[in-house]
Scaffold this active site. Structure first.
Site, PDB file in Angstrom:
ATOM      1  N   ARG A  16     116.373  -3.740   5.484  1.00 44.22           N
ATOM      2  CA  ARG A  16     116.478  -3.192   4.117  1.00 44.22           C
ATOM      3  C   ARG A  16     117.902  -2.724   3.790  1.00 44.22           C
ATOM      4  NH1 ARG A  16     112.177   1.278   3.433  1.00 44.22           N
ATOM      5  NH2 ARG A  16     112.699   1.615   5.610  1.00 44.22           N
ATOM      6  N   LEU A  18     120.005  -3.888   1.732  1.00 46.37           N
ATOM      7  CA  LEU A  18     120.309  -3.879   0.294  1.00 46.37           C
ATOM      8  C   LEU A  18     119.807  -2.592  -0.358  1.00 46.37           C
ATOM      9  CD1 LEU A  18     121.513  -5.325  -2.141  1.00 46.37           C
ATOM     10  CD2 LEU A  18     119.296  -6.409  -2.529  1.00 46.37           C
ATOM     11  N   GLY A 436      93.517  13.564  -6.780  1.00 48.28           N
ATOM     12  CA  GLY A 436      93.433  13.518  -5.319  1.00 48.28           C
ATOM     13  C   GLY A 436      94.603  14.150  -4.608  1.00 48.28           C
ATOM     14  N   GLU A 488      95.175  15.471   0.140  1.00 45.63           N
ATOM     15  CA  GLU A 488      95.693  14.274   0.837  1.00 45.63           C
ATOM     16  C   GLU A 488      96.982  14.502   1.615  1.00 45.63           C
ATOM     17  OE1 GLU A 488      95.644  10.698  -1.636  1.00 45.63           O
ATOM     18  OE2 GLU A 488      93.972  11.487  -2.815  1.00 45.63           O
ATOM     19  N   TRP A 565      96.337  -4.749  -1.470  1.00 46.99           N
ATOM     20  CA  TRP A 565      97.627  -4.228  -1.024  1.00 46.99           C
ATOM     21  C   TRP A 565      97.895  -4.516   0.456  1.00 46.99           C
ATOM     22  CZ3 TRP A 565      97.554   1.042  -4.155  1.00 46.99           C
ATOM     23  CH2 TRP A 565      97.868   0.754  -5.485  1.00 46.99           C
ATOM     24  N   GLU A 609      94.925  -5.755 -10.646  1.00 47.87           N
ATOM     25  CA  GLU A 609      96.018  -6.656 -10.266  1.00 47.87           C
ATOM     26  C   GLU A 609      95.561  -7.815  -9.391  1.00 47.87           C
ATOM     27  OE1 GLU A 609      98.607  -3.442  -8.571  1.00 47.87           O
ATOM     28  OE2 GLU A 609      98.721  -4.845  -6.911  1.00 47.87           O
ATOM     29  N   HIS A 645      88.771   5.846  -9.676  1.00 49.82           N
ATOM     30  CA  HIS A 645      90.005   6.099 -10.411  1.00 49.82           C
ATOM     31  C   HIS A 645      90.810   4.816 -10.516  1.00 49.82           C
ATOM     32  CE1 HIS A 645      93.884   7.547 -11.609  1.00 49.82           C
ATOM     33  NE2 HIS A 645      94.415   7.067 -10.498  1.00 49.82           N
ATOM     34  N   GLU A 669      94.228   6.162 -16.676  1.00 49.98           N
ATOM     35  CA  GLU A 669      95.518   6.564 -17.239  1.00 49.98           C
ATOM     36  C   GLU A 669      95.482   6.365 -18.753  1.00 49.98           C
ATOM     37  OE1 GLU A 669      98.998   4.803 -15.397  1.00 49.98           O
ATOM     38  OE2 GLU A 669      99.889   4.533 -17.376  1.00 49.98           O
ATOM     39  N   HIS A 698     103.872  10.561 -14.270  1.00 49.11           N
ATOM     40  CA  HIS A 698     105.099   9.814 -13.967  1.00 49.11           C
ATOM     41  C   HIS A 698     106.319  10.477 -14.589  1.00 49.11           C
ATOM     42  CE1 HIS A 698     102.795   6.665 -12.128  1.00 49.11           C
ATOM     43  NE2 HIS A 698     102.005   6.648 -13.182  1.00 49.11           N
TER      44      HIS A 698
END
Ligand code: GLN
Ligand code: ZN
Length: 758
Positions: A16, A18, A436, A488, A565, A609, A645, A669, A698
């Site tokens: 990583r 970059l 959460g 969490e 994911w 997604e 959620h 959201e 956010h």
């Protein structure tokens, strides 16, 4: 002779590099020259790694995003950055992320919108256009990289995004159709191709992945217009399609007046023979035979079995490549120090995929016997995976086979459950909760790192996490929230945390893939049948519940999100892996219930997604995804309240599936959409409860009580008040306690006001 080539290489670097260079520059800790030097060094390493190829991609390297690069190449910058001072790179980063290095105050602009690159987890900066947009060529970046590559002695093939795909990815700020700009765009593409020809380019790869999506007649016609306009240019064009099958666009793609076509032979193998038939004999067919989206070794012998007849037929017209750019896989398996030896044998990252490509090329050109040893080694690895007891667990397979529809069905209808839940949980109107996580403080991260490095004992680590949980519970009690969470603290990541405790998962050390800009993700590797050796969250939740009389919400990640994911198996359908995950998480749900946890939230942040690129395939996906959720969630008693959620705000086209999940409460959201997103829930007569987020987590801004009340009143115009919850948009792990406390105080105050006025 078949040629071998690549469509794109990861630019982040094996470690990583970059990312660290970008972030240092943005923080003002390094200069532009230093960032550019790191970038140049990375390109050199990448070209070195691709030396054996007949054509090497150039221009695939990006300091942020390849679509944003294309916007710059086409001179399509948002006006808001045009007159700001600084270098071209400053403008570039302002569009990318709102600010460049040392920007403060006046030079900050709002960043370009970001969205997912087809069905990958890579995010690009959406080009902004209006009917007035005009383009102008800036080929500096491409020319510079081309010259560098030529100097490095590789056979350079510039890579650009094609005009139709570029417009298809664009968003018109004035509601016009971006396709209308095609006539203005094509002269610039022509000029670009001529410029590249002057600089010595023979081939140019022009990416048109929209050819694997459903296109209406205007867009299809756009292809014909575009490529007829570009055919007079001197470079040879290789139109690259990937991420799926061409289907109704197959003929269109084959007939484009270009020199070659690349097709994804991993997802679209069934079409290869037909494409080979359709392409006229003056055209090259590039077959994407190695999976650029996954980390498994290719079964080279099996690939050769179907490839050889095609090679015979095509001769010199065959090129071989990965299915798509290798941007979507980690760089180098050799970096891994701790991977279990079995699993390591089964994997191939970008560098290893190039080795596979080279073997395939040699086998095709000189005969399999010339690479007999490599093919035999590959076969051993493939067989060892295929037959491994670590991959196959007969108990898990039979459990999946025995799934019945009843497994995913609640005992009673929502209307009946809700009464029992209300009397059991004793909740007020407009109940309040959070999603959460509470802030993951530097202190928490430090403790976890120390524990991983074995600098502190498990006992010390657990004591620290328990203290954090107690702190979160006390704060929530003070705030007066109705349904509490444990916060969490003990979780590094909502997928990795579960993967680490499930059989069938492995983790890499450096398996990073770029998500956007400097952000990378390290998806866990789902390699085998999934089972849950023991409870994963019960002890923490039980501990949290023991601290309070308020209901404590158990917190789980759902099977679809875990699947979407992860790097997943290619030896069984995704739906099978998902059902296995569902059965494992279902056990956790039932253990939580048995431990006296009456509210259980199962997050499905990534359900949307996973939707396939083609709408015609959506229903099949939604069927098994929703069924997986139902199996996970719905085996509980009526009194147990299931929450889910989802942190996004597009439900229009999937509302039926969402309702079929049958969660008692869904938190979503909404704070940015002004509650308009609830229209679809209203129109559908969505029957269960909804918590529309009133706190945009956010943003560092603290929502006021009035704002929250106003939003909830809008919500109540659409959904009956007795079915509404008051909560933030998403988890609070990225925020600080100093922000979270006042924001939640206002949120709770808003709920009280709402109740008083009800
Ligand atoms: N429960 C998770 C959290 O609060 C949900 C995160 C998410 O939706 N992305 O952090
Ligand atoms: Zn969320």
């Amino acid at each position: 002779m078949a040629l071998i080539h690549n469509l794109g290489f990861p630019r982040i670097g094996a470690k990583r590099e970059l990312k660290f260079a970008q972030e240092a520059f943005w923080k003002g800790q390094s200069t532009e020259a230093e960032l550019l030097a790191t970038a140049k060094a990375l390109r050199e390493v990448n070209w070195q790694a691709q030396q054996s190829l007949d054509w090497v991609p150039v221009g695939d390297f990006s300091l942020y995003d390849q679509v944003l690069d294309m916007s710059f190449t086409l001179g399509n910058l948002p006006v808001r950055v045009a007159d700001l001072e600084g270098s071209a790179l400053d403008s570039y980063f302002r569009v990318a992320r709102g600010r460049s290095a040392n920007d403060s105050g006046c030079n900050c602009v709002h960043a370009g919108e970001m969205t997912k690159w087809f069905d990958t987890n890579y995010h690009y900066i959406v080009p902004e256009v209006t009917t007035k947009t005009r383009f102008s060529l800036n080929a500096d970046r491409l020319l510079e990289q081309l010259a560098e590559a030529q100097q490095a002695g590789v056979k350079a093939k510039p890579v650009i995004i094609g005009p139709v795909t570029y417009l298809w990815l664009s968003k018109a700020k004035d509601q016009s159709n971006p396709l209308e700009l095609l006539e203005h765009l094509l002269p610039i593409y022509s000029e670009l191709l001529e410029t590249l020809a002057d600089a010595g380019a023979e081939w140019v790869q022009i990416d048109e992945p929209v050819l694997v999506t459903e296109l209406d007649s205007h867009w299809r016609h756009g292809f014909e217009t575009a490529y007829h306009a570009l055919k007079a240019n001197r470079v040879k064009l290789l139109v690259a399609t990937y991420f799926g099958t061409l289907r109704e666009n197959l003929q269109l793609a084959c007939n484009l007046p270009v020199a070659g076509l690349h097709v994804d032979a991993v997802r679209g193998r069934s079409e290869i023979a037909q494409v080979a038939d359709w392409l006229t004999t003056n055209k090259v067919l590039s077959v994407g035979a190695i999976n650029g989206r996954n980390i498994w070794k290719t079964d080279l012998n099996a690939t050769l079995d179907w490839l050889e007849p095609i090679a015979q037929k095509l001769g010199d017209r065959l090129w071989l490549a990965p299915s798509c750019s290798l941007l979507h896989v980690p760089v180098d398996l050799d970096s891994e120090e701790n991977l279990d030896t079995d699993i390591r044998r089964w994997l191939a990252f970008a560098n290893q995929k190039l080795d596979e490509l080279e073997i395939l090329g040699k086998a095709i050109n000189n005969g399999r016997h010339t690479v007999a040893k490599q093919l035999a080694d590959n076969q051993d690895a493939i067989d060892s995976r295929r037959n491994s007891v670590r991959v196959h667990n007969p108990l898990v397979k039979s459990a999946v086979e025995n799934i019945t529809e009843a497994l995913g069905r609640r005992k009673s209808h929502y209307a009946e459950r809700i009464g029992k839940q209300r009397s059991h949980l004793n909740l007020p109107l407009y109940p309040t909760t959070t999603i959460g996580s509470f802030p993951q403080t530097p202190d928490i991260r430090k403790a976890r790192l120390a524990f991983k490095k074995q600098e502190i004992s498990a006992q010390d680590y657990h004591a620290k996490m328990k203290a954090e949980i107690e702190h979160a519970v006390r704060e929530q009690e003070k705030l007066g929230l109705d349904v509490l969470v444990h916060g969490e603290a003990e979780r590094n990541d909502m997928v990795e945390y579960f993967g680490e405790q499930l059989q069938g998962y492995a983790f890499s050390q450096y398996g990073w893939v770029q998500s956007y800009g400097s952000r990378c993700v390290k998806p866990p590797i789902l390699f085998g049948d999934i089972s849950r050796p023991e409870a994963m969250t019960v002890a923490w939740t039980q501990y949290a519940q023991s601290l309070t009389d308020k209901p404590m919400k158990g917190m789980l990640t759902g099977p679809v999100t875990i699947l979407n994911w992860s790097f997943v198996r290619d030896d069984q359908p995704r739906s099978q892996s998902c059902l296995q995950l569902a059965l494992a998480i279902r056990e956790e749900v039932q253990d939580l219930e048995a431990a006296g946890v009456n509210v259980i939230q199962i997050d499905e942040a990534a359900l949307r997604e996973g939707l396939p690129l083609r709408k015609s395939e959506w229903q099949t996906y939604l069927d098994w995804a929703v069924e997986s959720f139902r199996i996970t969630a719905n085996g509980v008693q009526d009194e147990t309240q299931i929450h889910t959620h989802m942190c996004y705000s597009e439900f229009n086209d999937i509302i039926e599936a969402i309702a079929h999940m049958d969660a008692d409460v869904i938190t979503i959201e909404t704070s940015r959409s002004d509650m308009e997103l609830l229209d679809v829930f209203e129109a559908f007569h969505y029957p269960n409860e909804i918590g529309p987020g009133v706190y945009d987590i956010h943003s560092p801004n603290i929502p006021t009580e009035e704002q929250a009340v106003k939003l909830m009143n809008k919500a109540a115009e659409r959904i009956p008040a007795e079915r509404l919850w008051v909560n933030p948009d998403c988890g609070l792990k990225t925020r600080q306690w100093e922000e979270v406390i006042p924001a939640l105080q206002n949120m709770v105050a808003a709920a009280k006001t709402l109740r008083a006025n009800a």
